[in-house]
Motif scaffolding. Structure first.
Motif, PDB file in Angstrom:
ATOM      1  N   MET A   1       4.311  -3.424  -3.455  1.00 53.72           N
ATOM      2  CA  MET A   1       5.547  -3.621  -4.188  1.00 53.72           C
ATOM      3  C   MET A   1       5.333  -4.608  -5.336  1.00 53.72           C
ATOM      4  SD  MET A   1       8.498  -2.511  -4.253  1.00 53.72           S
ATOM      5  CE  MET A   1       9.943  -2.906  -5.119  1.00 53.72           C
ATOM      6  N   ARG A   2       4.525  -5.631  -5.092  1.00 55.01           N
ATOM      7  CA  ARG A   2       4.242  -6.620  -6.139  1.00 55.01           C
ATOM      8  C   ARG A   2       3.552  -5.970  -7.322  1.00 55.01           C
ATOM      9  NH1 ARG A   2      -0.314 -10.235  -7.098  1.00 55.01           N
ATOM     10  NH2 ARG A   2      -1.315  -9.089  -5.450  1.00 55.01           N
ATOM     11  N   LEU A   3       2.586  -5.095  -7.058  1.00 55.15           N
ATOM     12  CA  LEU A   3       1.883  -4.399  -8.131  1.00 55.15           C
ATOM     13  C   LEU A   3       2.853  -3.509  -8.898  1.00 55.15           C
ATOM     14  CD1 LEU A   3      -0.664  -3.521  -9.631  1.00 55.15           C
ATOM     15  CD2 LEU A   3      -1.015  -1.821  -7.836  1.00 55.15           C
ATOM     16  N   GLY A   4       3.698  -2.797  -8.199  1.00 59.23           N
ATOM     17  CA  GLY A   4       4.677  -1.942  -8.861  1.00 59.23           C
ATOM     18  C   GLY A   4       5.629  -2.753  -9.728  1.00 59.23           C
ATOM     19  N   PHE A   5       6.032  -3.907  -9.236  1.00 59.21           N
ATOM     20  CA  PHE A   5       6.925  -4.789  -9.979  1.00 59.21           C
ATOM     21  C   PHE A   5       6.264  -5.263 -11.264  1.00 59.21           C
ATOM     22  CE2 PHE A   5       9.288  -8.770 -10.627  1.00 59.21           C
ATOM     23  CZ  PHE A   5      10.582  -8.277 -10.545  1.00 59.21           C
ATOM     24  N   VAL A  19       6.242   2.875  -6.021  1.00 64.41           N
ATOM     25  CA  VAL A  19       5.658   2.718  -4.686  1.00 64.41           C
ATOM     26  C   VAL A  19       5.983   3.931  -3.817  1.00 64.41           C
ATOM     27  CG1 VAL A  19       5.758   1.352  -2.555  1.00 64.41           C
ATOM     28  CG2 VAL A  19       5.649   0.202  -4.763  1.00 64.41           C
ATOM     29  N   GLN A  20       7.208   4.397  -3.885  1.00 69.07           N
ATOM     30  CA  GLN A  20       7.607   5.552  -3.086  1.00 69.07           C
ATOM     31  C   GLN A  20       6.805   6.789  -3.475  1.00 69.07           C
ATOM     32  OE1 GLN A  20      11.760   6.499  -3.335  1.00 69.07           O
ATOM     33  NE2 GLN A  20      11.628   8.121  -1.830  1.00 69.07           N
ATOM     34  N   HIS A  21       6.606   6.988  -4.776  1.00 68.81           N
ATOM     35  CA  HIS A  21       5.813   8.134  -5.233  1.00 68.81           C
ATOM     36  C   HIS A  21       4.378   8.040  -4.706  1.00 68.81           C
ATOM     37  CE1 HIS A  21       4.265  11.237  -7.905  1.00 68.81           C
ATOM     38  NE2 HIS A  21       3.271  10.405  -8.150  1.00 68.81           N
ATOM     39  N   ALA A  22       3.787   6.845  -4.798  1.00 69.98           N
ATOM     40  CA  ALA A  22       2.406   6.663  -4.340  1.00 69.98           C
ATOM     41  C   ALA A  22       2.286   6.893  -2.837  1.00 69.98           C
ATOM     42  CB  ALA A  22       1.915   5.265  -4.707  1.00 69.98           C
ATOM     43  N   LEU A  23       3.222   6.383  -2.072  1.00 73.63           N
ATOM     44  CA  LEU A  23       3.154   6.552  -0.620  1.00 73.63           C
ATOM     45  C   LEU A  23       3.403   8.002  -0.209  1.00 73.63           C
ATOM     46  CD1 LEU A  23       4.922   3.296   0.606  1.00 73.63           C
ATOM     47  CD2 LEU A  23       2.478   3.804   0.529  1.00 73.63           C
ATOM     48  N   ALA A  24       4.284   8.692  -0.919  1.00 75.98           N
ATOM     49  CA  ALA A  24       4.523  10.105  -0.611  1.00 75.98           C
ATOM     50  C   ALA A  24       3.274  10.938  -0.906  1.00 75.98           C
ATOM     51  CB  ALA A  24       5.712  10.620  -1.421  1.00 75.98           C
ATOM     52  N   LYS A  25       2.623  10.631  -2.002  1.00 74.81           N
ATOM     53  CA  LYS A  25       1.398  11.359  -2.346  1.00 74.81           C
ATOM     54  C   LYS A  25       0.290  11.046  -1.344  1.00 74.81           C
ATOM     55  CE  LYS A  25      -1.030  12.855  -6.383  1.00 74.81           C
ATOM     56  NZ  LYS A  25      -1.113  12.784  -7.827  1.00 74.81           N
ATOM     57  N   ARG A  29      -2.022  13.507   1.745  1.00 74.65           N
ATOM     58  CA  ARG A  29      -3.488  13.578   1.745  1.00 74.65           C
ATOM     59  C   ARG A  29      -4.112  12.612   2.750  1.00 74.65           C
ATOM     60  NH1 ARG A  29      -1.443  14.584  -3.111  1.00 74.65           N
ATOM     61  NH2 ARG A  29      -2.396  16.073  -4.496  1.00 74.65           N
ATOM     62  N   TRP A  30      -3.350  12.154   3.709  1.00 74.27           N
ATOM     63  CA  TRP A  30      -3.766  11.088   4.623  1.00 74.27           C
ATOM     64  C   TRP A  30      -5.099  11.366   5.305  1.00 74.27           C
ATOM     65  CZ3 TRP A  30      -2.521   6.256   5.070  1.00 74.27           C
ATOM     66  CH2 TRP A  30      -2.925   5.550   6.190  1.00 74.27           C
ATOM     67  N   ARG A  31      -5.306  12.557   5.798  1.00 68.93           N
ATOM     68  CA  ARG A  31      -6.535  12.858   6.547  1.00 68.93           C
ATOM     69  C   ARG A  31      -7.778  12.877   5.675  1.00 68.93           C
ATOM     70  NH1 ARG A  31      -4.371  17.523  10.680  1.00 68.93           N
ATOM     71  NH2 ARG A  31      -2.824  16.165  11.634  1.00 68.93           N
ATOM     72  N   ARG A  32      -7.615  13.131   4.394  1.00 69.04           N
ATOM     73  CA  ARG A  32      -8.769  13.228   3.493  1.00 69.04           C
ATOM     74  C   ARG A  32      -9.074  11.922   2.766  1.00 69.04           C
ATOM     75  NH1 ARG A  32      -6.646  18.307   0.313  1.00 69.04           N
ATOM     76  NH2 ARG A  32      -4.779  17.117   0.705  1.00 69.04           N
ATOM     77  N   VAL A  33      -8.209  10.930   2.876  1.00 66.61           N
ATOM     78  CA  VAL A  33      -8.385   9.678   2.131  1.00 66.61           C
ATOM     79  C   VAL A  33      -9.147   8.676   2.982  1.00 66.61           C
ATOM     80  CG1 VAL A  33      -7.167   7.749   1.069  1.00 66.61           C
ATOM     81  CG2 VAL A  33      -6.305  10.068   0.795  1.00 66.61           C
ATOM     82  N   ALA A  34     -10.252   8.162   2.426  1.00 63.68           N
ATOM     83  CA  ALA A  34     -11.070   7.189   3.151  1.00 63.68           C
ATOM     84  C   ALA A  34     -10.482   5.769   3.043  1.00 63.68           C
ATOM     85  CB  ALA A  34     -12.499   7.197   2.613  1.00 63.68           C
ATOM     86  N   ALA A  35      -9.962   5.423   1.865  1.00 63.86           N
ATOM     87  CA  ALA A  35      -9.403   4.085   1.634  1.00 63.86           C
ATOM     88  C   ALA A  35      -7.950   4.235   1.169  1.00 63.86           C
ATOM     89  CB  ALA A  35     -10.228   3.342   0.598  1.00 63.86           C
ATOM     90  N   PRO A  36      -6.992   4.206   2.091  1.00 64.12           N
ATOM     91  CA  PRO A  36      -5.595   4.453   1.727  1.00 64.12           C
ATOM     92  C   PRO A  36      -5.011   3.466   0.714  1.00 64.12           C
ATOM     93  CG  PRO A  36      -5.875   4.461   4.110  1.00 64.12           C
ATOM     94  CD  PRO A  36      -7.170   4.026   3.530  1.00 64.12           C
ATOM     95  N   GLU A  37      -5.332   2.183   0.854  1.00 64.65           N
ATOM     96  CA  GLU A  37      -4.769   1.202  -0.076  1.00 64.65           C
ATOM     97  C   GLU A  37      -5.282   1.430  -1.492  1.00 64.65           C
ATOM     98  OE1 GLU A  37      -4.461  -3.593  -0.804  1.00 64.65           O
ATOM     99  OE2 GLU A  37      -5.171  -2.867   1.122  1.00 64.65           O
ATOM    100  N   ALA A  38      -6.565   1.687  -1.632  1.00 63.93           N
ATOM    101  CA  ALA A  38      -7.142   1.948  -2.948  1.00 63.93           C
ATOM    102  C   ALA A  38      -6.547   3.226  -3.546  1.00 63.93           C
ATOM    103  CB  ALA A  38      -8.659   2.066  -2.843  1.00 63.93           C
ATOM    104  N   TYR A  39      -6.367   4.227  -2.712  1.00 60.59           N
ATOM    105  CA  TYR A  39      -5.781   5.487  -3.178  1.00 60.59           C
ATOM    106  C   TYR A  39      -4.346   5.259  -3.671  1.00 60.59           C
ATOM    107  CZ  TYR A  39      -4.358  10.366  -3.279  1.00 60.59           C
ATOM    108  OH  TYR A  39      -3.895  11.585  -3.691  1.00 60.59           O
ATOM    109  N   ALA A  40      -3.578   4.476  -2.930  1.00 58.57           N
ATOM    110  CA  ALA A  40      -2.193   4.209  -3.328  1.00 58.57           C
ATOM    111  C   ALA A  40      -2.148   3.433  -4.640  1.00 58.57           C
ATOM    112  CB  ALA A  40      -1.469   3.435  -2.229  1.00 58.57           C
TER     113      ALA A  40
END
Length: 149
Positions: A1-5, A19-25, A29-40
């Protein structure tokens, strides 16, 4: 949220949308993403760039209103944050993105260039011009930073 702000220039609603758009995306793709935070984070950078491009075509510029200066009883650190927030909101979208990614997220120039889809030279020159503009917009920040050293 801080980054989005920070990326949206202090617009709470736009930050929440980002943030909502990033988390929905990410969820799709959750199963294919190795690093979720970096992906978001990467999704947020790219989505914000996409929103900037569409908003510049419409000629729309959204700026946050500066806070009222009446409340002087705030602690000094909070005042500096508000000044910085208002100054960042007055920068262009690209300038703000370069400063946020380079200095708040502490990314190297190569990563910033990759995230924004531009060259390293563009990141360097934009950072230089952005810092100069920031000093011009908010000289009180430069004075405070010099006093801390």
């Amino acid at each position: 949220m801080r980054l989005g702000f920070l990326l949206t220039g202090g617009d709470q609603h736009a930050a929440e949308d980002l943030v909502q758009h990033a988390l929905a995306k990410l969820a799709t793709r959750w199963r294919r993403v190795a690093a979720p935070e970096a992906y978001a984070r990467q999704t947020m950078y790219r989505q914000q760039v996409s929103w900037w491009r569409t908003s510049t075509r419409r000629g729309e510029v959204v700026l946050a209103d500066p806070p009222e200066a009446a409340a002087r009883d705030l602690n000094h650190q909070s005042e500096l944050r508000l000044v910085l927030r208002a100054a960042l909101a007055r920068l262009t979208a690209r300038q703000r993105a370069v400063l946020v990614l380079r200095y708040f997220e502490d990314l190297p120039e190569q990563d910033v260039a990759r995230a924004l889809g531009c060259s390293v030279g563009t990141v360097r020159s934009t950072a230089h011009r952005s810092l100069a503009r920031l000093r011009e917009i908010a000289p009180e920040l430069a004075q405070e930073l010099a006093a801390v050293r």
